[in-house]
Design an enzyme around this catalytic site. Structure first.
Site, PDB file in Angstrom:
ATOM      1  N   LYS A 133      10.459   4.087  -0.471  1.00  0.00           N
ATOM      2  CA  LYS A 133      10.230   2.728   0.045  1.00  0.00           C
ATOM      3  C   LYS A 133      10.650   1.619  -0.924  1.00  0.00           C
ATOM      4  O   LYS A 133      11.101   0.567  -0.497  1.00  0.00           O
ATOM      5  CB  LYS A 133       8.764   2.540   0.452  1.00  0.00           C
ATOM      6  CG  LYS A 133       8.395   3.305   1.713  1.00  0.00           C
ATOM      7  CD  LYS A 133       6.980   2.986   2.148  1.00  0.00           C
ATOM      8  CE  LYS A 133       6.569   3.879   3.310  1.00  0.00           C
ATOM      9  NZ  LYS A 133       5.226   3.593   3.807  1.00  0.00           N
ATOM     10  N   ASP A 138       4.620  -1.883   7.581  1.00  0.00           N
ATOM     11  CA  ASP A 138       3.349  -1.207   7.267  1.00  0.00           C
ATOM     12  C   ASP A 138       2.194  -2.209   7.249  1.00  0.00           C
ATOM     13  O   ASP A 138       1.178  -2.016   7.917  1.00  0.00           O
ATOM     14  CB  ASP A 138       3.429  -0.501   5.907  1.00  0.00           C
ATOM     15  CG  ASP A 138       4.304   0.747   5.953  1.00  0.00           C
ATOM     16  OD1 ASP A 138       4.315   1.425   6.989  1.00  0.00           O
ATOM     17  OD2 ASP A 138       4.975   1.044   4.944  1.00  0.00           O
TER      18      ASP A 138
END
Ligand code: ATR
Length: 276
Positions: free
Chosen positions: A66, A102
């Site tokens: 990420k 997220d």
């Protein structure tokens, strides 16, 4: 031609994203397929170059990529840049654009059950990547008072100092957070403590929990972590990590297709795969 989507991670076999997105492509009549791709840290750059070369339409990025993906993208959305992590990439005419769904996925899931979340004094437990995304997204959404409690205080201080959105924050030790627990209107558990179904550990004691506090845990397997179960048993309203998972996927799907998918359908599908 069938469009190509993927999720890049290591490990990746456990990911429920392929089943979720392939179901949505079917439901909305989109000729596309979403593949899980096992990509090692060392070969991320080659993998991204290859995916770009074959014209992938979009992909998700999970652990451990990420943060590492950012230098390989052509554009990074401001919230994702502030968080320092990307989980969703969209290919627009050969340019890879990175987003982070997220934290915004967490906020979207929370909003469905807690309309006044902005006015609640909030405690975030943990200071890893997930905590960072949630803290930044909540601050961007307008939460005014949000404290952090983490085993390693320096990591919580970093989150506080690097947040570009205005929010009042104390970094508390576990003992301190336990003492003032009744002041919070919202408590968010982001550590992996309680993830394995055998685990009985608690990130902190809930002795002083007020039953009016809303308690959430980003873990969804098991559906109730020992922490969440203890909070529920004390009369608190609780939410597990399933909405965050579903909404991060829904927001990614919308970035790729422009369609806001049916999140109830997504939730049911994930639950059936979890055996719930
Ligand atoms: P993610 O990026 O998925 O959020 P992570 O980076 O591993 O996961 O972060 C997990 C968080 O849980 C960290 O804040 C970690 O604390 P440290 O910053 O001190 O490492 C916290 N954490 C993990 N295991 C823990 C444990 N056994 N006790 C207390 N905190 C723990």
């Amino acid at each position: 031609m069938q469009k190509l989507y993927a999720v890049l991670g290591d490990p990746i076999a456990h990911s429920m994203s392929p089943v979720m997105h392939n179901d949505l492509f079917g439901a909305y009549g989109i000729h596309a397929h979403y593949h899980p791709l096992l990509v090692k840290k060392e070969t991320l750059q080659e993998a991204v170059t290859g995916l770009k070369a074959i014209g992938i339409s979009g992909f998700n990025v999970t652990v451990p990529h990420k943060e590492r993906i950012i230098p390989f993208l052509d554009y990074v959305d401001p919230l994702a840049a502030a968080i320092g992590a990307v989980n969703t990439v969209v290919n627009i005419e050969g340019k890879l654009q990175g987003y982070n769904t997220d934290g915004t996925g967490y906020v979207a899931g929370l909003q469905t059950v807690l309309s006044d979340f902005k006015d609640r004094r909030t405690l975030v437990i943990g200071a890893g990547g997930a905590a960072r995304g949630i803290y930044f997204a909540l601050a961007a959404a307008g939460v005014q008072q949000m404290d952090l409690c983490n085993r390693t205080a320096e990591k919580a201080e970093l989150i506080k100092n690097e947040c570009p959105y205005e929010v009042e924050t104390n970094v508390y030790s576990k003992d301190m957070a336990e003492k003032v627990l009744s002041q919070y209107g919202l408590i968010i558990q982001t550590t992996p403590i309680g993830m394995s179904s055998a685990a009985t550990d608690m990130p902190l004691s809930l002795q002083h929990l007020d039953s009016k506090t809303f308690v959430s845990d980003i873990i969804y397997n098991p559906l109730y972590s020992p922490f969440l179960l203890a909070a529920k048993n004390m009369g608190a309203e609780v939410q597990n990590g399933l909405p965050m998972f579903v909404y991060q996927g829904a927001l990614a799907f919308e970035l790729w297709t422009g369609i806001k998918p049916d999140t109830n359908r997504m939730k049911k599908l994930v639950l059936s795969h979890l055996g719930g």
